[in-house]
Design an enzyme around this catalytic site. Sequence first.
Site, PDB file in Angstrom:
ATOM      1  N   ARG A 119      67.155  85.030  18.252  1.00 20.05           N
ATOM      2  CA  ARG A 119      65.825  85.657  18.246  1.00 20.05           C
ATOM      3  C   ARG A 119      65.623  86.373  16.920  1.00 20.05           C
ATOM      4  O   ARG A 119      65.477  87.586  16.863  1.00 20.05           O
ATOM      5  CB  ARG A 119      65.708  86.631  19.418  1.00 20.05           C
ATOM      6  N   GLN A 124      61.485  82.579  14.625  1.00 16.58           N
ATOM      7  CA  GLN A 124      60.354  83.035  15.438  1.00 16.58           C
ATOM      8  C   GLN A 124      59.339  81.911  15.738  1.00 16.58           C
ATOM      9  O   GLN A 124      58.846  81.803  16.852  1.00 16.58           O
ATOM     10  CB  GLN A 124      59.637  84.160  14.704  1.00 16.58           C
ATOM     11  N   ASP A 127      60.492  79.744  18.635  1.00 12.96           N
ATOM     12  CA  ASP A 127      61.039  80.485  19.775  1.00 12.96           C
ATOM     13  C   ASP A 127      60.333  80.121  21.095  1.00 12.96           C
ATOM     14  O   ASP A 127      59.389  80.777  21.524  1.00 12.96           O
ATOM     15  CB  ASP A 127      60.912  81.985  19.463  1.00 12.96           C
ATOM     16  N   SER A 130      60.197  82.956  23.878  1.00 10.97           N
ATOM     17  CA  SER A 130      59.132  83.959  23.746  1.00 10.97           C
ATOM     18  C   SER A 130      57.786  83.359  24.142  1.00 10.97           C
ATOM     19  O   SER A 130      57.000  83.994  24.845  1.00 10.97           O
ATOM     20  CB  SER A 130      59.035  84.481  22.314  1.00 10.97           C
ATOM     21  N   TYR A 225      69.462  91.441  22.687  1.00  8.85           N
ATOM     22  CA  TYR A 225      69.397  91.277  24.143  1.00  8.85           C
ATOM     23  C   TYR A 225      70.074  92.449  24.848  1.00  8.85           C
ATOM     24  O   TYR A 225      70.841  93.208  24.246  1.00  8.85           O
ATOM     25  CB  TYR A 225      70.125  89.997  24.564  1.00  8.85           C
TER      26      TYR A 225
HETATM   27  P1  NAD Z   1      65.346  88.677  28.539  1.00  5.36           P
HETATM   28  O1  NAD Z   1      64.410  87.688  29.173  1.00  5.36           O
HETATM   29  O2  NAD Z   1      66.754  88.287  28.319  1.00  5.36           O
HETATM   30  O3  NAD Z   1      65.334  90.009  29.451  1.00  5.36           O
HETATM   31  C1  NAD Z   1      64.136  90.634  29.813  1.00  5.36           C
HETATM   32  C2  NAD Z   1      64.289  92.132  29.709  1.00  5.36           C
HETATM   33  O4  NAD Z   1      65.127  92.614  30.761  1.00  5.36           O
HETATM   34  C3  NAD Z   1      64.898  92.631  28.414  1.00  5.36           C
HETATM   35  O5  NAD Z   1      63.992  93.500  27.778  1.00  5.36           O
HETATM   36  C4  NAD Z   1      66.162  93.351  28.868  1.00  5.36           C
HETATM   37  O6  NAD Z   1      66.454  94.476  28.070  1.00  5.36           O
HETATM   38  C5  NAD Z   1      65.776  93.754  30.270  1.00  5.36           C
HETATM   39  N1  NAD Z   1      66.880  94.150  31.171  1.00  5.36           N
HETATM   40  C6  NAD Z   1      68.138  93.646  31.304  1.00  5.36           C
HETATM   41  N2  NAD Z   1      68.829  94.332  32.244  1.00  5.36           N
HETATM   42  C7  NAD Z   1      67.998  95.267  32.749  1.00  5.36           C
HETATM   43  C8  NAD Z   1      68.106  96.282  33.749  1.00  5.36           C
HETATM   44  N3  NAD Z   1      69.250  96.483  34.419  1.00  5.36           N
HETATM   45  N4  NAD Z   1      67.032  97.052  33.980  1.00  5.36           N
HETATM   46  C9  NAD Z   1      65.865  96.906  33.310  1.00  5.36           C
HETATM   47  N5  NAD Z   1      65.708  95.971  32.356  1.00  5.36           N
HETATM   48  C10 NAD Z   1      66.741  95.165  32.077  1.00  5.36           C
HETATM   49  O7  NAD Z   1      64.759  89.239  27.179  1.00  5.36           O
HETATM   50  P2  NAD Z   1      63.588  88.721  26.243  1.00  5.36           P
HETATM   51  O8  NAD Z   1      62.294  89.129  26.800  1.00  5.36           O
HETATM   52  O9  NAD Z   1      63.801  87.275  25.986  1.00  5.36           O
HETATM   53  O10 NAD Z   1      63.819  89.562  24.908  1.00  5.36           O
HETATM   54  C11 NAD Z   1      65.085  90.049  24.535  1.00  5.36           C
HETATM   55  C12 NAD Z   1      65.087  90.768  23.218  1.00  5.36           C
HETATM   56  O11 NAD Z   1      64.806  89.891  22.155  1.00  5.36           O
HETATM   57  C13 NAD Z   1      64.068  91.869  23.100  1.00  5.36           C
HETATM   58  O12 NAD Z   1      64.677  92.900  22.383  1.00  5.36           O
HETATM   59  C14 NAD Z   1      62.973  91.282  22.287  1.00  5.36           C
HETATM   60  O13 NAD Z   1      62.216  92.247  21.619  1.00  5.36           O
HETATM   61  C15 NAD Z   1      63.799  90.473  21.331  1.00  5.36           C
HETATM   62  N6  NAD Z   1      63.031  89.402  20.727  1.00  5.36           N
HETATM   63  C16 NAD Z   1      63.042  89.289  19.363  1.00  5.36           C
HETATM   64  C17 NAD Z   1      62.330  88.276  18.756  1.00  5.36           C
HETATM   65  C18 NAD Z   1      62.340  88.126  17.270  1.00  5.36           C
HETATM   66  O14 NAD Z   1      62.595  89.042  16.569  1.00  5.36           O
HETATM   67  N7  NAD Z   1      62.086  86.948  16.768  1.00  5.36           N
HETATM   68  C19 NAD Z   1      61.617  87.370  19.521  1.00  5.36           C
HETATM   69  C20 NAD Z   1      61.632  87.511  20.899  1.00  5.36           C
HETATM   70  C21 NAD Z   1      62.359  88.519  21.501  1.00  5.36           C
END
Ligand code: NAD
Length: 368
Positions: A119, A124, A127, A130, A225
């Site tokens: 990520r 991006q 992705d 996302s 993550y």
């Molecule tokens: P994901 O689908 O793996 O998880 C969803 C959310 O669940 C996450 O925010 C995680 O912190 C949360 N989670 C896990 N255990 C939990 C708990 N016990 N209680 C409450 N929440 C809990 O995650 P995602 O949506 O795919 O995104 C993961 C990370 O990647 C984020 O930090 C996001 O900002 C980042 N991201 C970065 C980019 C980029 O820079 N290109 C793009 C997409 C996502």
Amino acid sequence: KKIGLVKEPAFETRICFLPKEVKQLTQLLEIGVQVEKGLGEGLGISDTEYKEAGASLQSREDVLNNSDYILSINEVTDLMLDGKQNVLIGIFNMLFYPKRAEKYLDKNTTVYSLDLLPRTTLAQSMDVLSSMASIAGYKAVLKATSHYNSSFPMFTTAAGTLNPAKVLVLGAGVAGLQAIATAKRLGAIVEAFDVRKSAGEEVRSLGAKFVEVEGAEEAKDAGGYAVTQSEEYLKKQKELIHERIRNANIVICTANIPGKKAPLLLEKRSIDAMKSGSVIIDMAAEQGGNCEMTQAGETITYNNVTIVGNSHLSREVSQSASQLLSTNYYNFLKYLVQSTKEDDVLLEKSKVIDNGTITKPLLTNKFE
Ligand code: NAD
């Protein structure tokens, strides 16, 4: 080189490559595209549109036999594995279904699974996670509205006032933030939980309340993550959720940890405490669910609470989902074809099978 696009299985409503991207590919990269007849039917896209974009329309067998790269969303189960070399590109989720990788062992096949892309800023535009999470988070709220028999916004009428819905979002990643934004636009009062501190600022910037549980573990090497939390933390968190849930009408569950079972956050006793008519949308259903009573792929009613277990909500917004996927796939393919580096990090991370060899220790992380 030739790209092949074949129809997805019957349950799939999305398409990973649309005529616009076919045109870009054939013009800019001078790559031939072969499309199975009827590919676009489900989205109302005719064969002529693909043809006008520069593709040649063929039978499925011919596409599979004569393409160097096969692009799909789901597994292509009738792929010829003993013939010439294939490169498969898709979203195969092999972390959760390692058996899907086994059939390619010792075959002339290389598999890129786009769910494994890091990520990072560089990745991006490719992705897919996302893209799909964003659409699914939006759809989760709309789905909740259709199961909920009260209003989302506050209504002030001559006949009295209707209170706004209270929405609790578990996990404020990509899907959760989009769910928060959608619920806020509909006038709901929203609060959200996440284990990542940085999520707090994003939640608040959308006008929702961030509920924090002290003592969360974060790991710098987890690629942004979440990581599995201690028993003690999860106990505290479940307790706080149990407290807040009495007030909530809608719960949107999105909490996940890559490669692991989803954290169990909503116990049966918490559902027992919910108001009659409440709705839970569990988007972590396929990874085991955040809610104890979730059944993946099912909608059940317990104690007059509707529980929807659905990790594939982007399929219900198929046109928009396909549009985003098509851009993601195009950007990945362009990157792959133009790459000259031996050890390119994006390609290394997304390559699950390298000419018949499984490349990822991740695959031993079984959840089946
Ligand atoms: P994901 O689908 O793996 O998880 C969803 C959310 O669940 C996450 O925010 C995680 O912190 C949360 N989670 C896990 N255990 C939990 C708990 N016990 N209680 C409450 N929440 C809990 O995650 P995602 O949506 O795919 O995104 C993961 C990370 O990647 C984020 O930090 C996001 O900002 C980042 N991201 C970065 C980019 C980029 O820079 N290109 C793009 C997409 C996502």
